[in-house]
Design a protein around this motif. Structure first.
Motif, PDB file in Angstrom:
ATOM      1  N   VAL D  91      58.211 -19.543  -1.853  1.00  0.00           N
ATOM      2  CA  VAL D  91      57.687 -18.548  -2.165  1.00  0.00           C
ATOM      3  C   VAL D  91      56.750 -17.854  -1.043  1.00  0.00           C
ATOM      4  CG1 VAL D  91      55.380 -17.732  -3.625  1.00  0.00           C
ATOM      5  CG2 VAL D  91      57.088 -19.217  -4.504  1.00  0.00           C
ATOM      6  N   GLY D  92      56.345 -18.959  -0.324  1.00  0.00           N
ATOM      7  CA  GLY D  92      55.217 -18.452   0.843  1.00  0.00           C
ATOM      8  C   GLY D  92      55.852 -18.413   2.142  1.00  0.00           C
ATOM      9  N   GLY D  93      57.050 -18.929   2.312  1.00  0.00           N
ATOM     10  CA  GLY D  93      57.772 -18.677   3.700  1.00  0.00           C
ATOM     11  C   GLY D  93      57.511 -19.650   4.652  1.00  0.00           C
ATOM     12  N   THR D  94      58.178 -19.653   5.740  1.00  0.00           N
ATOM     13  CA  THR D  94      57.935 -20.647   6.891  1.00  0.00           C
ATOM     14  C   THR D  94      56.594 -20.958   7.465  1.00  0.00           C
ATOM     15  OG1 THR D  94      58.597 -19.247   8.652  1.00  0.00           O
ATOM     16  CG2 THR D  94      60.379 -20.730   7.657  1.00  0.00           C
ATOM     17  N   ILE D  95      55.713 -19.822   7.272  1.00  0.00           N
ATOM     18  CA  ILE D  95      54.202 -19.942   7.738  1.00  0.00           C
ATOM     19  C   ILE D  95      53.722 -21.039   7.111  1.00  0.00           C
ATOM     20  CG2 ILE D  95      53.960 -17.851   8.828  1.00  0.00           C
ATOM     21  CD1 ILE D  95      52.625 -17.157   5.876  1.00  0.00           C
ATOM     22  N   VAL D  96      54.305 -21.577   5.605  1.00  0.00           N
ATOM     23  CA  VAL D  96      53.515 -22.765   4.942  1.00  0.00           C
ATOM     24  C   VAL D  96      53.999 -24.114   5.693  1.00  0.00           C
ATOM     25  CG1 VAL D  96      53.189 -23.625   2.582  1.00  0.00           C
ATOM     26  CG2 VAL D  96      53.753 -21.214   2.830  1.00  0.00           C
ATOM     27  N   ILE D  97      54.974 -24.181   6.553  1.00  0.00           N
ATOM     28  CA  ILE D  97      55.460 -25.499   6.916  1.00  0.00           C
ATOM     29  C   ILE D  97      54.520 -26.184   7.645  1.00  0.00           C
ATOM     30  CG2 ILE D  97      57.113 -26.540   8.766  1.00  0.00           C
ATOM     31  CD1 ILE D  97      59.329 -24.534   7.628  1.00  0.00           C
ATOM     32  N   PRO D  98      53.727 -25.536   8.840  1.00  0.00           N
ATOM     33  CA  PRO D  98      52.676 -26.319   9.286  1.00  0.00           C
ATOM     34  C   PRO D  98      51.573 -26.980   8.332  1.00  0.00           C
ATOM     35  CG  PRO D  98      52.892 -24.301  10.351  1.00  0.00           C
ATOM     36  CD  PRO D  98      53.761 -24.079   9.453  1.00  0.00           C
ATOM     37  N   HIS D  99      51.239 -26.200   7.535  1.00  0.00           N
ATOM     38  CA  HIS D  99      50.402 -26.722   6.524  1.00  0.00           C
ATOM     39  C   HIS D  99      51.264 -27.864   5.593  1.00  0.00           C
ATOM     40  CE1 HIS D  99      48.010 -23.378   7.180  1.00  0.00           C
ATOM     41  NE2 HIS D  99      48.841 -22.589   7.463  1.00  0.00           N
ATOM     42  N   THR D 100      52.150 -27.765   5.281  1.00  0.00           N
ATOM     43  CA  THR D 100      52.917 -29.020   4.804  1.00  0.00           C
ATOM     44  C   THR D 100      53.027 -30.373   5.680  1.00  0.00           C
ATOM     45  OG1 THR D 100      54.393 -27.231   3.693  1.00  0.00           O
ATOM     46  CG2 THR D 100      55.050 -29.521   3.555  1.00  0.00           C
ATOM     47  N   ARG D 101      53.215 -30.195   7.070  1.00  0.00           N
ATOM     48  CA  ARG D 101      52.999 -31.142   7.715  1.00  0.00           C
ATOM     49  C   ARG D 101      51.914 -31.667   7.638  1.00  0.00           C
ATOM     50  NH1 ARG D 101      56.462 -28.025  11.617  1.00  0.00           N
ATOM     51  NH2 ARG D 101      54.636 -27.113  12.767  1.00  0.00           N
ATOM     52  N   ARG D 102      50.691 -31.026   7.373  1.00  0.00           N
ATOM     53  CA  ARG D 102      49.324 -31.721   7.590  1.00  0.00           C
ATOM     54  C   ARG D 102      49.197 -32.085   6.049  1.00  0.00           C
ATOM     55  NH1 ARG D 102      48.225 -27.413  11.173  1.00  0.00           N
ATOM     56  NH2 ARG D 102      47.908 -25.851   9.819  1.00  0.00           N
ATOM     57  N   ALA D 103      49.648 -31.672   4.879  1.00  0.00           N
ATOM     58  CA  ALA D 103      49.631 -32.168   3.711  1.00  0.00           C
ATOM     59  C   ALA D 103      50.148 -33.193   3.349  1.00  0.00           C
ATOM     60  CB  ALA D 103      50.216 -30.966   2.684  1.00  0.00           C
ATOM     61  N   LEU D 104      51.458 -33.421   3.893  1.00  0.00           N
ATOM     62  CA  LEU D 104      52.106 -34.790   3.999  1.00  0.00           C
ATOM     63  C   LEU D 104      51.397 -35.675   4.769  1.00  0.00           C
ATOM     64  CD1 LEU D 104      54.431 -36.357   3.169  1.00  0.00           C
ATOM     65  CD2 LEU D 104      55.776 -35.604   4.968  1.00  0.00           C
ATOM     66  N   GLU D 105      50.922 -35.675   5.853  1.00  0.00           N
ATOM     67  CA  GLU D 105      50.056 -36.866   6.367  1.00  0.00           C
ATOM     68  C   GLU D 105      48.857 -37.083   5.503  1.00  0.00           C
ATOM     69  OE1 GLU D 105      47.739 -35.122   9.804  1.00  0.00           O
ATOM     70  OE2 GLU D 105      47.721 -37.128  10.942  1.00  0.00           O
ATOM     71  N   TYR D 106      48.196 -36.327   5.003  1.00  0.00           N
ATOM     72  CA  TYR D 106      47.036 -36.524   4.104  1.00  0.00           C
ATOM     73  C   TYR D 106      47.804 -37.333   2.965  1.00  0.00           C
ATOM     74  CZ  TYR D 106      42.187 -36.071   2.292  1.00  0.00           C
ATOM     75  OH  TYR D 106      40.716 -36.346   2.099  1.00  0.00           O
ATOM     76  N   TRP D 107      48.765 -36.812   2.228  1.00  0.00           N
ATOM     77  CA  TRP D 107      49.290 -37.593   1.429  1.00  0.00           C
ATOM     78  C   TRP D 107      49.572 -39.135   1.617  1.00  0.00           C
ATOM     79  CZ3 TRP D 107      49.174 -36.978  -3.948  1.00  0.00           C
ATOM     80  CH2 TRP D 107      50.292 -37.885  -4.559  1.00  0.00           C
ATOM     81  N   GLU D 108      50.148 -39.128   2.724  1.00  0.00           N
ATOM     82  CA  GLU D 108      50.522 -40.643   3.242  1.00  0.00           C
ATOM     83  C   GLU D 108      49.132 -41.445   3.139  1.00  0.00           C
ATOM     84  OE1 GLU D 108      53.115 -40.235   6.680  1.00  0.00           O
ATOM     85  OE2 GLU D 108      54.486 -40.296   5.160  1.00  0.00           O
ATOM     86  N   ALA D 109      48.068 -40.686   3.816  1.00  0.00           N
ATOM     87  CA  ALA D 109      46.911 -41.501   4.007  1.00  0.00           C
ATOM     88  C   ALA D 109      46.337 -41.960   2.570  1.00  0.00           C
ATOM     89  CB  ALA D 109      45.619 -40.519   4.679  1.00  0.00           C
TER      90      ALA D 109
END
Lengths: 114, 114, 114, 114, 114, 114
Positions: D91-109
């Motif tokens: 929905v939001g496009g590739t500009i969401v990718i950097p936020h997804t990287r940080r989200a995944l890091e937090y999810w793993e934590a």
């Protein structure tokens, strides 16, 4: 309902033109879009509500209409739709309200069609 | 002026439906919205200009219309409105210009109504 | 306060580089920015609050810091700042809250500096 | 995990300051926020996923972290989280990718904490 | 084509009113806008495509129409336009699709006019 | 330069994790992203400038860095980069300025690396 038919007729006509072009990126984006909302770890119903809520906070009326139709097909109830509206309005603020008015009008049309 | 009456008629009709639902979150958001613009440390007039400027940079035409009406009631002058426009256009860029054209049309309608 | 000095040092250093380039558009945009917030039909104080509120709903932390400094220089009180925050949070929704936390931290630093 | 503790410590400290002010609008917005995600026609779990997806498309990293914690408490699985990510990115496009990287890091934590 | 004439007539009428006001900031923003797209290190053609792509991801239909006209005058081909569309849709996501439908309709009108 | 290495190390590490998941939508989005910027009717160089300009107006610093690297590889000159900056700042307004400061810092690092 004219509001539903007009929206879908324009949408189909222009989508056909976009997909009729030679642009491979646009074609793949359309097929990726279809893939996104299929049943998986989350049901198609939940995904359509995610599509609706994200479209509302980004304030894209046509995207909202599209996902309202999909939610309707998935059997989302009016109480559930209002809860999606409420999350979108709290996250996105009062600028989402005008889009909620138009969303509710479309939702009522979907429920009133024969 | 038709532009004003149509906007307000649709707005009222749909707001009534939203408030007529059972959704407590939407109801509280509406009452929070009303509370926000009341006189406090800042006057209602300044707050309405804040509401207008934020609506412009977020490019919500209906929100802009609503706050233009409130600014009009608060006695904001045309020179003041243009200065709100100018802050919004510089902060938000030239994508705000089309919304400024529509805002000015509505502002003129408000000033020309009997 | 380190938070204020670091922000301003970086801002000045990079602004000098941008203005030191040959790009006429960037230079004029900077001078237009300065012109925008000068006393006119609206006071500089009101305009800085408009700049702050629009920066908050667009969620630009550095812009928020800049306008907080200007509001501080213009004598905006803490109660007034909170009312600007409240308009921005209601218009822009709960996504503005994290920016409000950082804005308040910066506002406190401005008030605590010697 | 430091990333989780630092986020929550700062969040709590600044929220306390905001709620400790006299501003009624901010206080009511916070309580409205709490009300929004409670079980209703939709479960709290679905609502937290709506909160996460909307935060991602609006690209608010702190909001994403907050809803990741709530999703974690609600028992959302990693496969489900990835499907929320996928809707938000399409929905939001590739500009969401950097936020997804940080989200995944937090999810793993969140998943690796004791 | 009515779609083109209506857009330009309204645009000109309201721009004249904005420029006819005493607001110096708005006037300078308009002249800065003109300066931005002139031939320089990058050609006017490339700059108009940058203007189009940025207008699409910010989802401003009127800005899109304006830059489509300029791209048309600069001799941008339909294949090139579709590649601008594709970058905008991938960067900005599927919420750009409805704007792409309207953009293509306008582009076809520009190509079909006598 | 540490700024470049840190960005790329984190980016690679987290992209590997995202692509290592079972999520087909995310994988296809990544490959669509790659496809988008390849030479076609428009050169890869022009497309990277479109990617940069759209990332700037959407104010995604990490996306800006990524496209700056690609522009650097494509041989975009500093004068050209400033013209991309200028379009983005005029279209997107002064809220783009802080991102331009960070973009210029990264651009200088790219040009100063051995």
């Amino acid at each position: 309902m004219a509001i539903i038919e007009d929206f879908n007729a324009y949408r189909s006509k222009m989508n056909d033109k976009i997909l009729g072009s030679d642009n491979k990126v646009m074609k793949r984006l359309y097929s990726l879009d279809t893939l996104t909302y299929q049943d998986g770890a989350l049901s198609g119903k939940v995904k359509e509500m995610l599509g609706l809520a994200t479209s509302m906070v980004l304030r894209c009326d046509d995207c909202v209409r599209y996902h309202l139709e999909k939610c309707f097909e998935q059997g989302v109830s009016t109480n559930e739709i209002f809860e999606v509206f409420s999350v979108a309005n709290v996250v996105g603020g009062t600028i989402v309200i005008p889009h909620t008015r138009r969303a509710l009008e479309y939702w009522e049309a979907l429920n009133n069609q024969k």
